[in-house]
Motif scaffolding. Sequence first.
Motif, PDB file in Angstrom:
ATOM      1  N   PHE A 260       0.827  -1.209   0.000  1.00 45.52           N
ATOM      2  CA  PHE A 260       0.000   0.000   0.000  1.00 45.52           C
ATOM      3  C   PHE A 260       0.861   1.259   0.000  1.00 45.52           C
ATOM      4  O   PHE A 260       0.388   2.354  -0.284  1.00 45.52           O
ATOM      5  CB  PHE A 260      -0.967   0.006   1.188  1.00 45.52           C
ATOM      6  N   ASP A 261       2.141   1.112   0.313  1.00 45.74           N
ATOM      7  CA  ASP A 261       3.041   2.259   0.281  1.00 45.74           C
ATOM      8  C   ASP A 261       3.186   2.839  -1.118  1.00 45.74           C
ATOM      9  O   ASP A 261       3.535   4.010  -1.269  1.00 45.74           O
ATOM     10  CB  ASP A 261       4.418   1.887   0.842  1.00 45.74           C
ATOM     11  N   TRP A 262       2.901   2.050  -2.142  1.00 42.65           N
ATOM     12  CA  TRP A 262       2.937   2.591  -3.508  1.00 42.65           C
ATOM     13  C   TRP A 262       1.936   3.743  -3.637  1.00 42.65           C
ATOM     14  O   TRP A 262       2.143   4.668  -4.419  1.00 42.65           O
ATOM     15  CB  TRP A 262       2.616   1.498  -4.542  1.00 42.65           C
ATOM     16  N   ILE A 263       0.884   3.688  -2.874  1.00 39.80           N
ATOM     17  CA  ILE A 263      -0.128   4.758  -2.870  1.00 39.80           C
ATOM     18  C   ILE A 263       0.157   5.751  -1.751  1.00 39.80           C
ATOM     19  O   ILE A 263       0.234   6.960  -1.970  1.00 39.80           O
ATOM     20  CB  ILE A 263      -1.542   4.167  -2.667  1.00 39.80           C
ATOM     21  N   LEU A 264       0.326   5.249  -0.543  1.00 33.34           N
ATOM     22  CA  LEU A 264       0.422   6.102   0.637  1.00 33.34           C
ATOM     23  C   LEU A 264       1.694   6.940   0.712  1.00 33.34           C
ATOM     24  O   LEU A 264       1.661   8.067   1.207  1.00 33.34           O
ATOM     25  CB  LEU A 264       0.307   5.257   1.907  1.00 33.34           C
ATOM     26  N   ALA A 265       2.822   6.422   0.238  1.00 32.51           N
ATOM     27  CA  ALA A 265       4.102   7.125   0.387  1.00 32.51           C
ATOM     28  C   ALA A 265       4.142   8.435  -0.385  1.00 32.51           C
ATOM     29  O   ALA A 265       4.975   9.292  -0.110  1.00 32.51           O
ATOM     30  CB  ALA A 265       5.259   6.229  -0.039  1.00 32.51           C
ATOM     31  N   ARG A 266       3.232   8.625  -1.298  1.00 32.48           N
ATOM     32  CA  ARG A 266       3.199   9.858  -2.093  1.00 32.48           C
ATOM     33  C   ARG A 266       2.282  10.919  -1.477  1.00 32.48           C
ATOM     34  O   ARG A 266       2.146  12.001  -2.015  1.00 32.48           O
ATOM     35  CB  ARG A 266       2.749   9.538  -3.506  1.00 32.48           C
ATOM     36  N   ARG A 267       1.645  10.588  -0.389  1.00 31.30           N
ATOM     37  CA  ARG A 267       0.698  11.514   0.243  1.00 31.30           C
ATOM     38  C   ARG A 267       1.351  12.245   1.414  1.00 31.30           C
ATOM     39  O   ARG A 267       2.224  11.700   2.085  1.00 31.30           O
ATOM     40  CB  ARG A 267      -0.525  10.748   0.722  1.00 31.30           C
ATOM     41  N   PRO A 268       0.876  13.465   1.705  1.00 31.79           N
ATOM     42  CA  PRO A 268       1.440  14.220   2.837  1.00 31.79           C
ATOM     43  C   PRO A 268       1.352  13.473   4.167  1.00 31.79           C
ATOM     44  O   PRO A 268       2.250  13.607   5.004  1.00 31.79           O
ATOM     45  CB  PRO A 268       0.603  15.499   2.862  1.00 31.79           C
ATOM     46  N   SER A 269       0.327  12.667   4.364  1.00 28.56           N
ATOM     47  CA  SER A 269       0.191  11.948   5.637  1.00 28.56           C
ATOM     48  C   SER A 269       1.340  10.976   5.873  1.00 28.56           C
ATOM     49  O   SER A 269       1.674  10.662   7.013  1.00 28.56           O
ATOM     50  CB  SER A 269      -1.145  11.199   5.690  1.00 28.56           C
ATOM     51  N   ALA A 270       1.991  10.506   4.807  1.00 28.35           N
ATOM     52  CA  ALA A 270       3.114   9.580   4.953  1.00 28.35           C
ATOM     53  C   ALA A 270       4.292  10.235   5.663  1.00 28.35           C
ATOM     54  O   ALA A 270       5.076   9.560   6.323  1.00 28.35           O
ATOM     55  CB  ALA A 270       3.557   9.051   3.599  1.00 28.35           C
ATOM     56  N   TYR A 271       4.402  11.557   5.560  1.00 28.53           N
ATOM     57  CA  TYR A 271       5.511  12.256   6.223  1.00 28.53           C
ATOM     58  C   TYR A 271       5.344  12.257   7.741  1.00 28.53           C
ATOM     59  O   TYR A 271       6.283  12.582   8.458  1.00 28.53           O
ATOM     60  CB  TYR A 271       5.639  13.677   5.685  1.00 28.53           C
ATOM     61  N   ASP A 272       4.163  11.912   8.224  1.00 26.72           N
ATOM     62  CA  ASP A 272       3.920  11.823   9.659  1.00 26.72           C
ATOM     63  C   ASP A 272       3.939  10.383  10.171  1.00 26.72           C
ATOM     64  O   ASP A 272       3.857  10.160  11.377  1.00 26.72           O
ATOM     65  CB  ASP A 272       2.552  12.440   9.993  1.00 26.72           C
ATOM     66  N   SER A 273       4.028   9.393   9.272  1.00 26.24           N
ATOM     67  CA  SER A 273       3.881   8.004   9.719  1.00 26.24           C
ATOM     68  C   SER A 273       4.763   7.009   8.960  1.00 26.24           C
ATOM     69  O   SER A 273       4.533   5.811   9.042  1.00 26.24           O
ATOM     70  CB  SER A 273       2.410   7.586   9.571  1.00 26.24           C
ATOM     71  N   ALA A 274       5.766   7.484   8.255  1.00 33.58           N
ATOM     72  CA  ALA A 274       6.620   6.589   7.469  1.00 33.58           C
ATOM     73  C   ALA A 274       7.542   5.769   8.364  1.00 33.58           C
ATOM     74  O   ALA A 274       7.804   6.126   9.503  1.00 33.58           O
ATOM     75  CB  ALA A 274       7.445   7.398   6.475  1.00 33.58           C
ATOM     76  N   SER A 275       8.038   4.709   7.810  1.00 36.94           N
ATOM     77  CA  SER A 275       9.020   3.889   8.504  1.00 36.94           C
ATOM     78  C   SER A 275      10.396   4.549   8.446  1.00 36.94           C
ATOM     79  O   SER A 275      11.148   4.521   9.409  1.00 36.94           O
ATOM     80  CB  SER A 275       9.068   2.506   7.870  1.00 36.94           C
ATOM     81  N   SER A 276      10.744   5.154   7.302  1.00 38.90           N
ATOM     82  CA  SER A 276      12.037   5.821   7.168  1.00 38.90           C
ATOM     83  C   SER A 276      11.985   6.870   6.063  1.00 38.90           C
ATOM     84  O   SER A 276      11.072   6.877   5.236  1.00 38.90           O
ATOM     85  CB  SER A 276      13.151   4.803   6.884  1.00 38.90           C
ATOM     86  N   TYR A 277      12.987   7.743   6.077  1.00 36.08           N
ATOM     87  CA  TYR A 277      13.074   8.849   5.118  1.00 36.08           C
ATOM     88  C   TYR A 277      14.454   8.860   4.473  1.00 36.08           C
ATOM     89  O   TYR A 277      15.413   8.347   5.026  1.00 36.08           O
ATOM     90  CB  TYR A 277      12.860  10.193   5.833  1.00 36.08           C
ATOM     91  N   TYR A 278      14.527   9.513   3.310  1.00 31.65           N
ATOM     92  CA  TYR A 278      15.821   9.687   2.661  1.00 31.65           C
ATOM     93  C   TYR A 278      16.091  11.175   2.466  1.00 31.65           C
ATOM     94  O   TYR A 278      15.177  11.996   2.418  1.00 31.65           O
ATOM     95  CB  TYR A 278      15.895   8.945   1.321  1.00 31.65           C
ATOM     96  N   PHE A 279      17.355  11.519   2.387  1.00 25.62           N
ATOM     97  CA  PHE A 279      17.797  12.885   2.107  1.00 25.62           C
ATOM     98  C   PHE A 279      18.923  12.796   1.098  1.00 25.62           C
ATOM     99  O   PHE A 279      19.873  12.025   1.268  1.00 25.62           O
ATOM    100  CB  PHE A 279      18.298  13.582   3.376  1.00 25.62           C
ATOM    101  N   PHE A 280      18.834  13.588   0.041  1.00 25.64           N
ATOM    102  CA  PHE A 280      19.877  13.689  -0.969  1.00 25.64           C
ATOM    103  C   PHE A 280      20.236  15.159  -1.086  1.00 25.64           C
ATOM    104  O   PHE A 280      19.358  15.985  -1.344  1.00 25.64           O
ATOM    105  CB  PHE A 280      19.390  13.123  -2.303  1.00 25.64           C
TER     106      PHE A 280
END
Length: 193
Positions: free
Chosen positions: A151-171
């Motif tokens: 479901f992350d294919w859908i959810l990870a692109r939404r603003p709510s994912a920034y409050d509940s993700a498992s991890s983040y990346y920075f480049f």
Amino acid sequence: MLKIGPGHDVVYTDVDLGSLTTVVCDAHDIPFKDASFDFVACISVLEHVADPYRCTAEIHRVLRADGCVYAVTPFMPQVHMGAYDFTRFTHLGPRRLSRRFIELRSGVSCGPGMALTWSIERFVSGFATQPRTRSALRTLARFLAFPIKYFDWILARRPSAYDSASSYYFFGRRADTVLSDRELVRTYRGVVR
């Protein structure tokens, strides 16, 4: 050194000697001269160091003037590596660590589905007191919960994912300027206010 193509050498560092390790070192004191590298990848490391700010400063130091960094940091996975698991980061956490870098891109690395999958796995295996039973329950939970992460294919692109993700990346690219905390707060992308 590992060769990845003409003119590209890879120096793989770790605190332990592994099959790919070129140099055993601590990220708090990277044993290379200033401006030695074009690129540094720091994948799932900063949660395991005592002082992530010092490690990020070391990365900044060893990068050339236009060098880039790619880092992945956890937010909601459970403890891993036991006693050597110290810190969790929201989406703004790695950005603050990397305030001496210009952000080229950042976002969700593993989304809320992955966070939920790992939580279910740890919840189910927590009922066991014996290692074998715990391993069996963990395997069963992984099997039953594995579709959730898709479901992350859908959810990870939404603003709510920034409050509940498992991890983040920075480049980002090395800079001589420093992002202020006021500017940092303006970069918040989630929905929780």
